[in-house]
Scaffold this motif. Sequence first.
Motif, PDB file in Angstrom:
ATOM      1  N   LYS A  68      35.853  28.449  17.000  1.00 30.82           N
ATOM      2  CA  LYS A  68      36.674  28.238  18.162  1.00 30.82           C
ATOM      3  C   LYS A  68      35.992  28.389  19.530  1.00 30.82           C
ATOM      4  O   LYS A  68      36.633  27.975  20.684  1.00 30.82           O
TER       5      LYS A  68
ATOM      6  N   SER B  47      35.973  39.239  11.277  1.00 26.14           N
ATOM      7  CA  SER B  47      34.435  40.005  11.538  1.00 26.14           C
ATOM      8  C   SER B  47      34.652  41.530  11.474  1.00 26.14           C
ATOM      9  O   SER B  47      33.849  41.868  10.657  1.00 26.14           O
TER      10      SER B  47
ATOM     11  N   ARG C  93      33.207  36.035  15.710  1.00 21.41           N
ATOM     12  CA  ARG C  93      32.388  36.649  16.342  1.00 21.41           C
ATOM     13  C   ARG C  93      31.119  37.124  15.783  1.00 21.41           C
ATOM     14  O   ARG C  93      30.056  37.078  15.969  1.00 21.41           O
TER      15      ARG C  93
HETATM   16  C1  LIG Z   1      39.641  33.819  15.587  1.00 15.37           C
HETATM   17  C2  LIG Z   1      40.185  33.848  14.212  1.00 15.37           C
HETATM   18  C3  LIG Z   1      39.448  34.495  13.190  1.00 15.37           C
HETATM   19  C4  LIG Z   1      37.839  34.950  13.415  1.00 15.37           C
HETATM   20  O1  LIG Z   1      38.185  36.285  14.201  1.00 15.37           O
HETATM   21  P1  LIG Z   1      36.775  37.322  14.344  1.00 15.37           P
HETATM   22  O2  LIG Z   1      37.346  38.598  14.586  1.00 15.37           O
HETATM   23  O3  LIG Z   1      35.947  36.589  15.596  1.00 15.37           O
HETATM   24  O4  LIG Z   1      35.983  36.955  13.319  1.00 15.37           O
HETATM   25  C5  LIG Z   1      39.936  34.466  11.727  1.00 15.37           C
HETATM   26  N1  LIG Z   1      41.121  33.878  11.684  1.00 15.37           N
HETATM   27  C6  LIG Z   1      42.000  33.357  12.496  1.00 15.37           C
HETATM   28  C7  LIG Z   1      43.281  32.812  12.380  1.00 15.37           C
HETATM   29  C8  LIG Z   1      41.640  33.509  14.108  1.00 15.37           C
HETATM   30  O5  LIG Z   1      42.200  32.764  14.955  1.00 15.37           O
END
Ligand SMILES: *Cc1c(COP(=O)(O)O)cnc(C)c1O
Length: 239
Positions: free
Chosen positions: A42, A210, A228
């Motif tokens: 994203k 993450s 991340r």
């Molecule tokens: C952004 C997101 C993630 C990933 O999150 P990180 O902490 O960056 O790894 C996973 N699942 C959903 C639903 C998200 O929106």
Amino acid sequence: MSTLNQASDYQKNRILVEAAIAAAARRAGRNPQDIRLIGVTKTVPPEDVSPLLDAGIREFGENRWQQAKPKLESPRASEAVWHFIGRLQTNKIKYVVPHFAWIHSIDSFELAQAVSDYTARWDKPINVLIQVNVSGELSKGGLSPDDVVAAAKRIHLLPGLRLTGLMTMAPEEEMPEATRTVFSGLRQLLSEVQSELGDPKVCELSMGMSNDFEIAVEEGATMVRIGRRLMDPSYHHHS
Ligand SMILES: *Cc1c(COP(=O)(O)O)cnc(C)c1O
């Protein structure tokens, strides 16, 4: 957030994350191959689709149609498997269904039915997971755990989709260990759903991000959604 852009940087991160997944799987007596790594893209620009693929990342997660669209239109998009992981508005179903193989964020029977109505017309069954709000935080989407078995029974019967499992998001905790009960709670709920439906193919647990994916893998995750830790060079996890 700065972006990496280089396949070699993405590859380094992927190898580190895969090693951590494998170590967590072994601690729990699991086969590391049973865990699918979804790179949450994203935050990355469309031009990074190609280096991500070159880095060996094949499954991409996106949580908003508007952010996903330019990436889905990039030249190599069809080489990836796309997972929709964010809140899905009914008016976006027609955009999401043609591009995404998985929807992790089914949070009502009505949404599942709307997806099914759409996919049935296209003869394109789509894999879906029911999102569960295990922690009960108001800011989190998903069905309440008490409603999941009943919803799963109805969603399982819909012709246009394949119910494959459950998804959750744990609260952001300073100590990732605090997320463990959320993940084990989702695993227990999945075994209830499996026995109610009598369908062993409903077997996926999409959990772990993450900061907490190692605990999620120890607790049975079959899909981890990592943003991340793969995409952001300045990310350092808490533990
Ligand atoms: C952004 C997101 C993630 C990933 O999150 P990180 O902490 O960056 O790894 C996973 N699942 C959903 C639903 C998200 O929106």
